[in-house]
Design an enzyme around this catalytic site. Structure first.
Site, PDB file in Angstrom:
ATOM      1  CG  ASP A 258      -2.883  -3.559   6.904  1.00  7.96           C
ATOM      2  OD1 ASP A 258      -4.096  -3.477   7.073  1.00  7.96           O
ATOM      3  OD2 ASP A 258      -2.290  -2.616   6.463  1.00  7.96           O
TER       4      ASP A 258
ATOM      5  CD1 TRP B 105      -2.442   1.835   0.595  1.00  7.97           C
ATOM      6  CD2 TRP B 105      -1.916   1.943   2.737  1.00  7.97           C
ATOM      7  NE1 TRP B 105      -3.070   2.888   1.115  1.00  7.97           N
ATOM      8  CE2 TRP B 105      -3.018   2.924   2.518  1.00  7.97           C
ATOM      9  CE3 TRP B 105      -1.618   1.575   4.046  1.00  7.97           C
ATOM     10  CZ2 TRP B 105      -3.245   3.743   3.398  1.00  7.97           C
ATOM     11  CZ3 TRP B 105      -2.072   2.538   4.834  1.00  7.97           C
ATOM     12  CH2 TRP B 105      -2.879   3.647   4.863  1.00  7.97           C
TER      13      TRP B 105
ATOM     14  CE  LYS C 248      -9.930   0.614   2.518  1.00 10.37           C
ATOM     15  NZ  LYS C 248      -9.525   1.625   1.619  1.00 10.37           N
TER      16      LYS C 248
HETATM   17  C1  LMR Z   1      -6.477   3.147  -1.121  1.00  6.15           C
HETATM   18  O1  LMR Z   1      -5.368   2.362  -1.101  1.00  6.15           O
HETATM   19  O2  LMR Z   1      -6.766   3.884  -2.170  1.00  6.15           O
HETATM   20  C2  LMR Z   1      -7.203   3.094   0.235  1.00  6.15           C
HETATM   21  O3  LMR Z   1      -6.600   2.427   1.147  1.00  6.15           O
HETATM   22  C3  LMR Z   1      -7.257   4.710   0.655  1.00  6.15           C
HETATM   23  C4  LMR Z   1      -5.892   5.069   0.813  1.00  6.15           C
HETATM   24  O4  LMR Z   1      -6.081   5.788   2.316  1.00  6.15           O
HETATM   25  O5  LMR Z   1      -4.834   5.339   0.236  1.00  6.15           O
END
Ligand code: LMR
Length: 394
Positions: free
Chosen positions: A209, A128, A244
């Site tokens: 996570d 992420w 989510k």
């Molecule tokens: C994403 O990856 O788009 C979501 O988890 C929102 C974010 O805060 O990045």
């Protein structure tokens, strides 16, 4: 004083929200930030959430402060969802209410730094967008393990296992429980068993996570890595988010669960975590957590929520198929089949940053520079246009 500060580039994902909002082209398509959208492109408040909010308006009788750990009833409900019902009352586990999954990750980082300041955290390559700034920015040393193969658009499972086999005992391994962000590729149940065996054998500290529980296969199935490890490891950290699966993005609802070797250590860990909270934001926000707590304890609302979750999951799967079928028509000769097998909201489309820019500027199609798409942005109404636009930049 402030003149010494440089202006920074906006966060890549959050920037897309504003860019898309400002775009006046009627046919624009948003495949950017990870929020669920229905077939009309809206992110509705779930019906179960609305009902729980109405209940709270009528019955909640105080908004007085909670402690730094939040509401014990909410925490227990959340722990049961992730660890299973049998975990309730386990004196080796502390679960505390946090401002979303990000808040949970940040408290976890603070705790790891207190426990072992030179601790290293291994994260998937890629992961992420915000894992590195959030955990690295807190002061943790981050390392990467292989995960995604751009050539095959698949999981580098053997490479990942080979790397993890070299990670020193006591290092922390961050894993996405399901719906890996950004690839959507998860290990199979059998592969998760192998990962769990390796983590146990090498005495690694798992840090799970779980931000999309219920979006891949189901609530229990998606918690598999936690369930496989909880009885076999002395220590584990689990960051959960309700952004989510309850659609409570802006209400900031999450928990951090901490598994310790014994009850005495758990008491110490809990006190440290509470003190980190007290020195950062004192006590967690509660409204969204109270909503979740009520839904999980009310039989009818819980059943309704599970139905709504299944509907979201089903729509995401259906949109993957729809897009790949439309691309098959408009971009024959290009293979997008990896999109179908992936879980949750995300997949890499397999386009370059230049192609991403052209999609945005020429076609009003928005996605993250890496080529990550959020399949929730696809609807039966825009899929033809989307597939033609993608085909045009290939
Ligand atoms: C994403 O990856 O788009 C979501 O988890 C929102 C974010 O805060 O990045």
């Amino acid at each position: 004083m402030f003149e010494s500060l440089d202006a920074l580039a906006a966060d890549a994902i959050l920037k897309l929200i504003a860019e898309h909002q400002q775009d006046t082209r009627a046919h624009k398509v948003d495949l950017g930030v990870g929020v669920y959208r229905d077939q009309h492109g809206r992110t509705p408040v779930l019906s179960s959430v609305k009902k729980a909010e109405r209940y709270l308006v009528e019955h909640q009788d105080t908004k007085a402060y909670l402690g730094s750990g939040g509401d014990p009833v909410f925490n227990d409900q959340m722990q049961r969802i992730t660890f299973g019902d049998a975990s309730s009352g386990n004196d080796r586990i502390t679960t505390l209410q946090t401002p979303g999954g990000s808040g949970s990750l940040r408290i976890a980082a603070g705790l790891l730094l207190r426990a072992r300041p030179d601790c290293r955290v291994w994260i998937s390559d890629p992961s992420w967008n915000n894992h590195v700034p959030l955990l690295g920015g807190a002061g943790l040393r981050l390392e990467k393990y292989p995960y995604y193969d751009a050539a095959t658009r698949g999981l580098r499972f053997d490479d990942m296992m080979a790397k993890l086999a070299t990670v020193p005992a006591g290092d922390v391994v961050l894993m996405h429980a399901c719906c890996h962000n950004p690839t959507g590729l998860d290990p199979s149940p059998e592969q998760w068993r192998q990962v769990a065996d390796l983590v146990v054998e090498r005495n690694l500290v798992p840090f799970v996570d779980i931000a999309y529980q219920g979006f891949a296969t189901g609530l229990d199935e998606d918690a598999l890595p936690v369930r496989l490890l909880e009885d076999r490891v002395p220590e584990m950290l689990v960051s959960s988010s309700c952004s989510k699966n309850f659609g409570l993005y802006r209400d900031r609802v999450g928990v951090l669960s901490l598994l310790s070797a014994d009850a005495k250590t758990n008491t110490a860990v809990r006190s440290q975590a509470y003190q980190i909270v007290r020195t950062m934001y004192s006590v967690p926000p509660d409204h969204g957590c109270a909503v979740v707590s009520h839904i999980l304890r009310d039989k009818a609302l819980r059943a309704e929520w599970i139905g709504e979750l299944a509907e979201m999951r089903g729509r995401l799967k259906a949109m993957r198929r729809l897009l790949v079928d439309a691309l098959g028509q408009h971009a024959p000769g290009h293979d997008f089949s990896h999109v179908i097998g992936a879980n949750g909201m995300f997949s890499f489309l397999g386009v370059s940053p230049e192609q991403v820019q052209r999609l945005k500027s020429d076609y009003a199609v928005y996605m993250v520079d890496s080529g990550r798409i959020n399949v929730a942005g696809i609807t039966p109404g825009n899929v033809e246009y989307l597939a033609k636009s993608i085909a045009a930049v290939l």
